[in-house]
Design a protein around this motif. Sequence first.
Motif, mmCIF file in Angstrom:
data_model
loop_
_atom_site.group_PDB
_atom_site.id
_atom_site.type_symbol
_atom_site.label_atom_id
_atom_site.label_comp_id
_atom_site.label_asym_id
_atom_site.label_seq_id
_atom_site.Cartn_x
_atom_site.Cartn_y
_atom_site.Cartn_z
ATOM 1 N N LEU A 122 7.762 70.013 -38.205
ATOM 2 C CA LEU A 122 8.346 70.695 -37.013
ATOM 3 C C LEU A 122 7.111 71.318 -36.247
ATOM 4 O O LEU A 122 7.262 71.385 -35.059
ATOM 5 C CB LEU A 122 9.315 71.780 -37.201
ATOM 6 C CG LEU A 122 10.655 71.433 -37.669
ATOM 7 C CD1 LEU A 122 11.672 72.626 -37.879
ATOM 8 C CD2 LEU A 122 11.341 70.744 -36.217
ATOM 9 N N ARG A 134 8.068 69.863 -32.830
ATOM 10 C CA ARG A 134 8.624 70.871 -31.855
ATOM 11 C C ARG A 134 7.549 71.314 -31.272
ATOM 12 O O ARG A 134 7.487 71.665 -30.192
ATOM 13 C CB ARG A 134 9.338 71.826 -32.793
ATOM 14 C CG ARG A 134 9.989 73.082 -31.806
ATOM 15 C CD ARG A 134 10.331 74.049 -32.848
ATOM 16 N NE ARG A 134 9.332 74.549 -33.822
ATOM 17 C CZ ARG A 134 9.765 75.339 -34.976
ATOM 18 N NH1 ARG A 134 10.943 75.488 -35.305
ATOM 19 N NH2 ARG A 134 8.571 75.422 -36.089
ATOM 20 N N LEU A 138 14.245 71.939 -30.673
ATOM 21 C CA LEU A 138 14.848 72.004 -31.721
ATOM 22 C C LEU A 138 16.259 72.544 -31.635
ATOM 23 O O LEU A 138 16.501 73.720 -31.168
ATOM 24 C CB LEU A 138 14.273 72.952 -32.873
ATOM 25 C CG LEU A 138 14.966 72.881 -34.141
ATOM 26 C CD1 LEU A 138 15.240 71.702 -35.094
ATOM 27 C CD2 LEU A 138 14.607 73.973 -35.236
ATOM 28 N N LEU A 193 16.677 67.127 -32.931
ATOM 29 C CA LEU A 193 15.752 67.363 -31.665
ATOM 30 C C LEU A 193 16.112 66.472 -30.761
ATOM 31 O O LEU A 193 15.560 65.552 -30.649
ATOM 32 C CB LEU A 193 14.342 67.213 -32.189
ATOM 33 C CG LEU A 193 13.681 68.125 -33.498
ATOM 34 C CD1 LEU A 193 13.491 67.429 -34.589
ATOM 35 C CD2 LEU A 193 12.521 68.909 -32.761
#
Lengths: 135, 135
Positions: free
Chosen positions: A21, A25, A32, A48
């Motif tokens: 992540l 992200r 997310l 996601l």
Amino acid sequence: MTDIKGIDHIAIVVEDLEEALKFWRDRLGLALDHIETVSSQGVKIAFLPVGNSEVELIQPLDDKSGVAKYLRKKGPGMHHLCFEVEDIQERLRDLESQGVRLIDQEPHVMDDGRKLAFLHPKSASGVLIELYELP
Amino acid sequence: MTDIKGIDHIAIVVEDLEEALKFWRDRLGLALDHIETVSSQGVKIAFLPVGNSEVELIQPLDDKSGVAKYLRKKGPGMHHLCFEVEDIQERLRDLESQGVRLIDQEPHVMDDGRKLAFLHPKSASGVLIELYELP
């Protein structure tokens, strides 16, 4: 004949969800939506959404799942490609009649009403394809 | 910060385009938009739009391209994942400043005005990511 509505998601196997992540992200900037533990499949999945599709990051929680074996053998990377279809039953019968090798002869029905089935990569240029019929 | 607009395409390396189309077009039922030979890259590509995205089947035409090496080493399968971004220059600088390894420091500008660049899979859970800025 085509009732493929679009790419529902692309699934990526990772060793560590939190670590992954940091890229998907924090650096790439995808939002997310949520993280889900699917104990029955021995995986933890981060969802996601992006455009009309989704990136799913999958971390195996034990060494028994297909995803865990894939990770051991091939390392992290793209695992499967999921298309949304209108009628999964009809689609599976149609593919089967054309000689496409199926992993699931019948769709699995999830708690949320989603139906899903996998096709064998041998029939699809080495790509593991999942089909979804959304409720 | 996020300006990822969606999945532009998913690229799949195949040994033989005509053979692969028997599955992707004839059996799965995706529409074939067109086939293009990109001599500079030593590949032939079939474009199959699906939903708001696209499946691209790539066949190497010689044994020198990166795609040819990938095919030799790993066999056919998913090769890269392409996201459409708003501003590719800004996005590359931003990723670089966060320590993401880039394959292309500067975007390539295509004849049709498209700008594209690749990120290194080492930074992205083993996934080769392409970024597109459309004209």
